[in-house]
Design a protein around this motif. Sequence first.
Motif, PDB file in Angstrom:
ATOM      1  N   GLU A 120       0.824  -1.210   0.000  1.00 54.43           N
ATOM      2  CA  GLU A 120       0.000   0.000   0.000  1.00 54.43           C
ATOM      3  C   GLU A 120       0.857   1.259   0.000  1.00 54.43           C
ATOM      4  OE1 GLU A 120      -2.583  -0.480   3.329  1.00 54.43           O
ATOM      5  OE2 GLU A 120      -3.875  -1.962   2.322  1.00 54.43           O
ATOM      6  N   TRP A 153       2.354   1.571  -3.499  1.00 56.65           N
ATOM      7  CA  TRP A 153       1.363   2.035  -4.473  1.00 56.65           C
ATOM      8  C   TRP A 153       1.116   3.534  -4.348  1.00 56.65           C
ATOM      9  CZ3 TRP A 153      -0.621   0.894  -8.900  1.00 56.65           C
ATOM     10  CH2 TRP A 153      -1.788   1.534  -9.339  1.00 56.65           C
ATOM     11  N   GLN A 187       1.928   6.255  -7.315  1.00 57.93           N
ATOM     12  CA  GLN A 187       0.977   7.215  -7.866  1.00 57.93           C
ATOM     13  C   GLN A 187       1.512   8.636  -7.811  1.00 57.93           C
ATOM     14  OE1 GLN A 187      -1.754   5.825  -9.534  1.00 57.93           O
ATOM     15  NE2 GLN A 187      -0.299   4.237  -8.956  1.00 57.93           N
ATOM     16  N   SER A 217      -2.082   9.017 -11.400  1.00 58.69           N
ATOM     17  CA  SER A 217      -3.061   7.951 -11.547  1.00 58.69           C
ATOM     18  C   SER A 217      -3.471   7.826 -12.997  1.00 58.69           C
ATOM     19  CB  SER A 217      -4.284   8.234 -10.672  1.00 58.69           C
ATOM     20  OG  SER A 217      -4.898   9.449 -11.068  1.00 58.69           O
ATOM     21  N   GLU A 224      -4.835  -2.155  -5.375  1.00 60.81           N
ATOM     22  CA  GLU A 224      -4.791  -1.392  -6.615  1.00 60.81           C
ATOM     23  C   GLU A 224      -3.610  -1.800  -7.494  1.00 60.81           C
ATOM     24  OE1 GLU A 224      -6.909   0.712  -8.017  1.00 60.81           O
ATOM     25  OE2 GLU A 224      -8.291   0.240  -6.388  1.00 60.81           O
ATOM     26  N   LYS A 245      -4.611  -4.688  -9.589  1.00 56.60           N
ATOM     27  CA  LYS A 245      -5.555  -4.365 -10.657  1.00 56.60           C
ATOM     28  C   LYS A 245      -4.833  -3.798 -11.877  1.00 56.60           C
ATOM     29  CE  LYS A 245      -9.399  -3.292  -7.509  1.00 56.60           C
ATOM     30  NZ  LYS A 245     -10.310  -2.212  -7.038  1.00 56.60           N
ATOM     31  N   GLN A 246      -3.728  -3.119 -11.652  1.00 56.21           N
ATOM     32  CA  GLN A 246      -2.993  -2.477 -12.737  1.00 56.21           C
ATOM     33  C   GLN A 246      -1.917  -3.374 -13.328  1.00 56.21           C
ATOM     34  OE1 GLN A 246      -3.708   0.554 -13.969  1.00 56.21           O
ATOM     35  NE2 GLN A 246      -5.303   0.985 -12.481  1.00 56.21           N
TER      36      GLN A 246
END
Length: 608
Positions: free
Chosen positions: A53, A56, A60, A65, A439, A442-443
Motif C-alpha cells: 500500500e 502504491w 501514484q 493515476s 490497486e 488491478k494495474q
Amino acid sequence: MPVSRTSLFLTLSLVGAGAAPSPLLAQSAGVTTTLPAPAADGPADTKLRALYEAEWKWRQEQFGSSGRGGHARGSRLPAVDARTQATRLAYWNDVLKQLDAIPRDQLSAEEQINADVFRAVVSGYATDIRYKNYEAPFNADTFFWTGLTPREGFETAAQYRDYIARMRDVPRYFDEQITNMRAGLKRGFTVPKVATIGRDKTAEPYSVADDTNPFWAPFAQMPNAIPAAEQAQLQQEGRAALNDLVVPAYAKLLRFLRTEYIPNARTETAANKLPDGDAYYQAMIEKFTTLTLTPEQIHAIGLKEVARIRAEMEATKTKAGFTGSMAEFMTFLRTDPQFYAKTPKELLANAAYTAKKADYQLKHVIGFLPRYRHGIVPVPPALAPIYTGGRGGLEACQMNTYNLPVRPLYTLPSLVVHECTPGHSFQAALALEAPARPEFRKQAGFSGYGEGWALYMEWLGTKTGIYETPYEDFGRLTYEMWRAARLVVDTGLHHYGWPRQKALDYFRENVALSEHEITTEIDRYIAWPGQALAYKLGEIQIRRQRAEAEAKLGVKFDQRIFHDVILQIGPVPLPTLERAVDAYIAAGGRNLNPWPRSVVAEQTASAP
C-alpha cells in the motif's frame, strides 16, 4: 518461488502435441499441489499490506493515476530524468529487500498471490531502470509521444484543466526524454536503426496547429454538463497550450529524431551486443516471461514447436485439396484475391461475425460472464501503417483496416478470438467485476498470463466451431506457428546474433503472413528484446495443465470451471498460475475461490 531453469525446460519440451508430463516431471519442476497458508490473517499479511500500500501510494505520486484506457490524470506528466530514475531504483530495491524479509509460508492464500504479483511488478520496474531502458524509451510500435491524448473527451471542467496543465508540461517531458536518448546514443544503447526508420511519422499529426491535432479531440466533444461559457474558456486555454507549447515541442522532437537520433542509432540488432548484453537479455527474458529459462532452452522449445506445427500445417494443406508444396500454398494464400477484403467495412464485418460466433459459445466455455461489452473499431489512421493487425481493449477491439491487401481474412478468426472475445477485451471486461484487490494488482499485467490465455483461446476455437474452412484452420496454425517461430527468432536475433535478413527468411519459410506483417513483426522483436517470448510459453503451460486436469479428473473435468480458475485469479506470474491450477486439480476440479454471481453450478446440466 520460481522453478528451476532445467526442470521447467524439460517439462515444456515434453509437452509435444498436448500430452501431459509425467507426475515425476511435474514434481521435479517444483510445482506444489496446494496453496499452504494459515487459516486467518497474521502478522505477515499485515506487513505485506503495509508494504504494497505504501509503494502504491508512492508510485501514484511518481507517475500519476490512470483512468480508463490507461491515460494519465493529474496536472503533470511523470518525471523521467536520470536523477529521478536513480531515486526510483533505490526505492524499489529497498522494497524488494523488505519483501524478502516477509516469510511467504506465513501469508494467507490471497496474500501469497499478492506477494507473487507485487514481487514480479517491482522487480520488473527495477530491472528496467537498472539497465537504463529509459534511455531507449520507444520501440517499433509503441511511442511515448502518442500516448498522451485520450480517445474521448473528459467529464468535468476540472479534468479539462488538468489536461491543459499536462499539455503545458509536454515541453519539459520531451526535453527529459531527449536528454535520456542522447545519453543512450553516447553509450551505444539505442533502439536499432532499422526499427526507427519511419517511426517519426507517427509524431507528425501532433505537430500541426489545427483541429486535426489529436490533442484537440477532447475539446471537440465537450459534455453539455459544462456551461457554454466555461467550455469556451477551456477551449481558449487549450488552443493556446496547443499552439504555443505542444506543437513546438513536437517540432523539436521531430528535428531531434530526424537529424540526430535516427541517423546515429545503432546498426547492430542483437541485444547481447548492448552494454552488459548477455545479462541484459536474460533479465528481459525473466521480466517478460516470469520464468528463468535461458535463451538456449527457449530456442530449443521453439524449434520443437515449429516442427510439430509444421506437420499439422501439412495435414491441413492436404485437407484443403492443395497438391503443391508448402511454399506454393503460402504464395497462394498471400496472393489470391479471395482471401482479402475489398473494403474496410468488409473486414470489420467479418471480424464482428467471428466475435458473435464466440459469444454464442461462451455459455459452454466460461462460467462467470462479465456484463461489459466491447465494440470493434478500426485502428486510428495515424498508427495503422506501423501497427499490428489488431489489438484488444476494454472499450473496443481494434482491427487494422490499413492496406487491405496485406490483411488476410483466413487469419481473421484467430485474431478476433485472441484480441476480442474470449481474449483480451473479454479479460478486460472481466477485470471490472473482480473482487476487491489491491490497486497495484488491478494495474498489473503479465504477457505469459494474458497472451498465453489469448493464444489458448485460438486453439480452443477448434473445439467451438470458430474455424469453418481448412483455410481458416490453416490461418490458426499460421498464428500458432507465428508465436512458436518467435521463440526461435527472438533468441536467434538477440542471443545467436542472427542478422535481420535471416529472421525475415525464417518467418517467410514458416509463417503464412503477408510481407508487410512479417517485416512489422521482425522489427518489433528487434526493438523489444524478450517481449515476444512469453506468449507461446504461457499457452504451452495452459494447454499442458488442461491436459493434466482432463487426465486426472476424468468425468469431473468441466472446462468452464477450469477457465474460471485461470481468469478469476487475474494477471499473475506463470509459476503462480501453475500453483493455482494444481490446487484446483487437487481439489477434485472445484474452484476454490469462486466469485459471487458465478453461474457455473446453474449451467452444469447443460455442459457440452
